[in-house]
Write a protein that holds these residues in place. Sequence first.
Motif, short mmCIF file in Angstrom:
data_model
loop_
_atom_site.label_atom_id
_atom_site.label_comp_id
_atom_site.label_asym_id
_atom_site.label_seq_id
_atom_site.Cartn_x
_atom_site.Cartn_y
_atom_site.Cartn_z
N PRO A 23 0.78 -1.23 0.00
CA PRO A 23 0.00 0.00 0.00
C PRO A 23 0.82 1.28 0.00
CG PRO A 23 -0.88 -1.58 1.58
CD PRO A 23 0.42 -2.12 1.13
N SER A 24 2.07 1.23 0.39
CA SER A 24 2.88 2.45 0.44
C SER A 24 3.88 2.53 -0.73
CB SER A 24 3.64 2.54 1.76
OG SER A 24 4.52 1.43 1.92
N TRP A 25 3.84 1.57 -1.64
CA TRP A 25 4.81 1.54 -2.73
C TRP A 25 4.58 2.68 -3.71
CZ3 TRP A 25 9.23 -0.96 -3.68
CH2 TRP A 25 9.74 -0.93 -4.97
N ARG A 26 5.67 3.33 -4.14
CA ARG A 26 5.60 4.36 -5.17
C ARG A 26 6.32 3.86 -6.41
NH1 ARG A 26 8.16 9.55 -3.44
NH2 ARG A 26 6.84 10.54 -5.01
N PHE A 27 5.63 3.92 -7.54
CA PHE A 27 6.15 3.35 -8.78
C PHE A 27 7.07 4.34 -9.49
CE2 PHE A 27 2.50 0.77 -7.93
CZ PHE A 27 2.83 -0.47 -8.45
N TRP A 28 8.15 3.82 -10.04
CA TRP A 28 9.07 4.61 -10.85
C TRP A 28 9.28 3.85 -12.17
CZ3 TRP A 28 13.47 1.80 -11.94
CH2 TRP A 28 13.74 0.73 -11.09
N GLY A 29 9.86 4.53 -13.15
CA GLY A 29 10.12 3.88 -14.43
C GLY A 29 8.88 3.60 -15.25
N LEU A 30 7.82 4.35 -15.02
CA LEU A 30 6.57 4.12 -15.74
C LEU A 30 6.55 4.81 -17.11
CD1 LEU A 30 4.00 4.63 -12.84
CD2 LEU A 30 4.79 2.46 -13.78
N TYR A 31 7.26 5.92 -17.23
CA TYR A 31 7.16 6.74 -18.43
C TYR A 31 7.56 5.97 -19.69
CZ TYR A 31 7.50 10.92 -21.37
OH TYR A 31 7.33 11.87 -22.36
N VAL A 32 8.53 5.11 -19.57
CA VAL A 32 8.99 4.35 -20.72
C VAL A 32 7.87 3.49 -21.28
CG1 VAL A 32 9.85 2.42 -19.32
CG2 VAL A 32 10.79 2.82 -21.60
N LEU A 180 -2.33 16.39 -8.13
CA LEU A 180 -0.98 15.91 -8.40
C LEU A 180 -0.34 15.33 -7.14
CD1 LEU A 180 0.21 18.79 -10.75
CD2 LEU A 180 -0.21 16.42 -11.41
N GLU A 181 -0.66 15.90 -5.99
CA GLU A 181 -0.15 15.34 -4.72
C GLU A 181 -0.68 13.92 -4.52
OE1 GLU A 181 -1.35 18.03 -1.70
OE2 GLU A 181 0.15 19.57 -2.20
N LYS A 182 -1.93 13.70 -4.85
CA LYS A 182 -2.52 12.38 -4.69
C LYS A 182 -1.88 11.38 -5.65
CE LYS A 182 -6.96 13.96 -2.89
NZ LYS A 182 -6.80 13.24 -1.60
N VAL A 183 -1.60 11.83 -6.88
CA VAL A 183 -0.92 10.95 -7.82
C VAL A 183 0.48 10.63 -7.31
CG1 VAL A 183 -0.01 10.75 -10.17
CG2 VAL A 183 -2.24 11.82 -9.79
N ALA A 184 1.16 11.63 -6.77
CA ALA A 184 2.54 11.45 -6.30
C ALA A 184 2.64 10.50 -5.11
CB ALA A 184 3.15 12.80 -5.94
N GLU A 185 1.55 10.27 -4.40
CA GLU A 185 1.58 9.31 -3.30
C GLU A 185 1.87 7.90 -3.79
OE1 GLU A 185 -2.11 9.62 -1.25
OE2 GLU A 185 -1.73 11.66 -0.50
N ARG A 186 1.59 7.65 -5.07
CA ARG A 186 1.81 6.32 -5.65
C ARG A 186 2.81 6.32 -6.81
NH1 ARG A 186 1.01 1.45 -3.40
NH2 ARG A 186 -1.13 1.01 -2.87
N VAL A 187 3.17 7.51 -7.32
CA VAL A 187 4.01 7.59 -8.51
C VAL A 187 5.24 8.44 -8.20
CG1 VAL A 187 4.15 8.39 -10.90
CG2 VAL A 187 2.05 7.30 -10.06
N ASP A 188 6.41 7.85 -8.37
CA ASP A 188 7.68 8.56 -8.18
C ASP A 188 8.40 8.59 -9.52
OD1 ASP A 188 9.92 9.77 -7.19
OD2 ASP A 188 10.72 7.97 -6.21
N ASP A 189 7.83 9.34 -10.45
CA ASP A 189 8.34 9.39 -11.81
C ASP A 189 8.14 10.81 -12.33
OD1 ASP A 189 8.53 9.29 -14.69
OD2 ASP A 189 8.34 7.11 -14.57
#
Length: 407
Positions: A23-32, A180-189
């Motif tokens: 539940p606390s994971w933030r995803f990175w590397g999604l843009y590719v 955008l803050e809510k998106v950033a809770e799960r997305v680190d990209d």
Amino acid sequence: MTKASIDLQDLRRRIYVKTKAEPSWRFWGLYVHVCKTETLREAYEMAKENDGAPGVDGVTFEAIEAQGADALIEQLRNELIGRTYVPLPARRQEIPKEGGKVRVLSIPAIRDRVVQGALKLILEPIFEADFQPGSFGYRPKKTAHDAVKRVAEAIVQQKTRVLDLDLRSYFDNIRHDRLLEKVAERVDDADIMHLLKVMLKASGKKGVPQGGVISPLLSNLYLNEVDRMLERAKEVTRNGKYTYIEYARFADDLVILIDAYKRHDWLIGAAQKRLREEFDKLQVEINDEKSRTVDLGRGDSFGFLGFDFRYTRSFLRGGVEAVLHAQAQKADGAGTGAQRSVSPTSVATDRTGDKPDQSGSTRLDELLRRWALQRVLQLHQRLGGEEDQAPSGACSETTGLRLEAME
């Protein structure tokens, strides 16, 4: 119908499972993944399937197909990879409403619908895993029929005090910074966040465009904390299998149903207080002129997703019968505007009112199905009309993109 490639389906499934597990994971590397040709092609096919009017550039699907869709996909891919993509302003179209008012749709150009669709394909499984069971609007495996049935079953269980809430210009007033803050809770990209930001800014300083492909997902995310609060309220007031609060939300249409027993009167005030606190945090305004508290046990009624709900009790064969009167309301958008009515539907319960009779539920299902598709299409038009993807349950969403295997 199109079907997503195995690789794209597998990616979405893995994202969903990871989100559920951590539940606390933030995803990175999604843009590719947004930039991949297969993702953009899938987004294009979905947009083409849905058809829709052109944006400000006047470019139609016919014109794109004449030159070859691969050329557009390759161009968008190059712009995304080179970080030079800039969305066009959305074309504004006014849809007449009752009372001389209008609803303004923002129609993106086809090229921008494709990019929005690609971003949605990657972000949807992340946030879908976090959404609550009482949220039904424009979600995979969720329909307006499910929302209406949830409300009807709560009424049968004697949750007959209803908070019927209207949110003032909800989609137009969503704050970009908080979203955008809510998106950033799960997305680190950073690239994903920048792309989403330029999409939002293309339609103005605040709000999400009613017509954007990604708008339904974002609008659900913005209200997800409200849904979480209502889920917690259900749990803290639970008595065994029975709950004294139920709720259903379809986009910005929200109803909260509270048990009829007088000892639960305090729940009405408590729910109202907590709802206002959550909406204040989001700077979402409740329209007090249109919002109201109704008591179905005293003959009141309320409308939800095109249905007018009433509740009566009669004693038959020593039992209690709850009768739900469902009447299709006049469409408030550009739908047919026809007002139709149906016969009352009876749903029998036992003496405690806790166990709906299955034969009554079957009749209720038949009644709801008769109108659910019509109403969900009207609501779909309200949130984006033909310019957006068809809502889940309207038999036009790409089968391969559903999250059925992810639970």
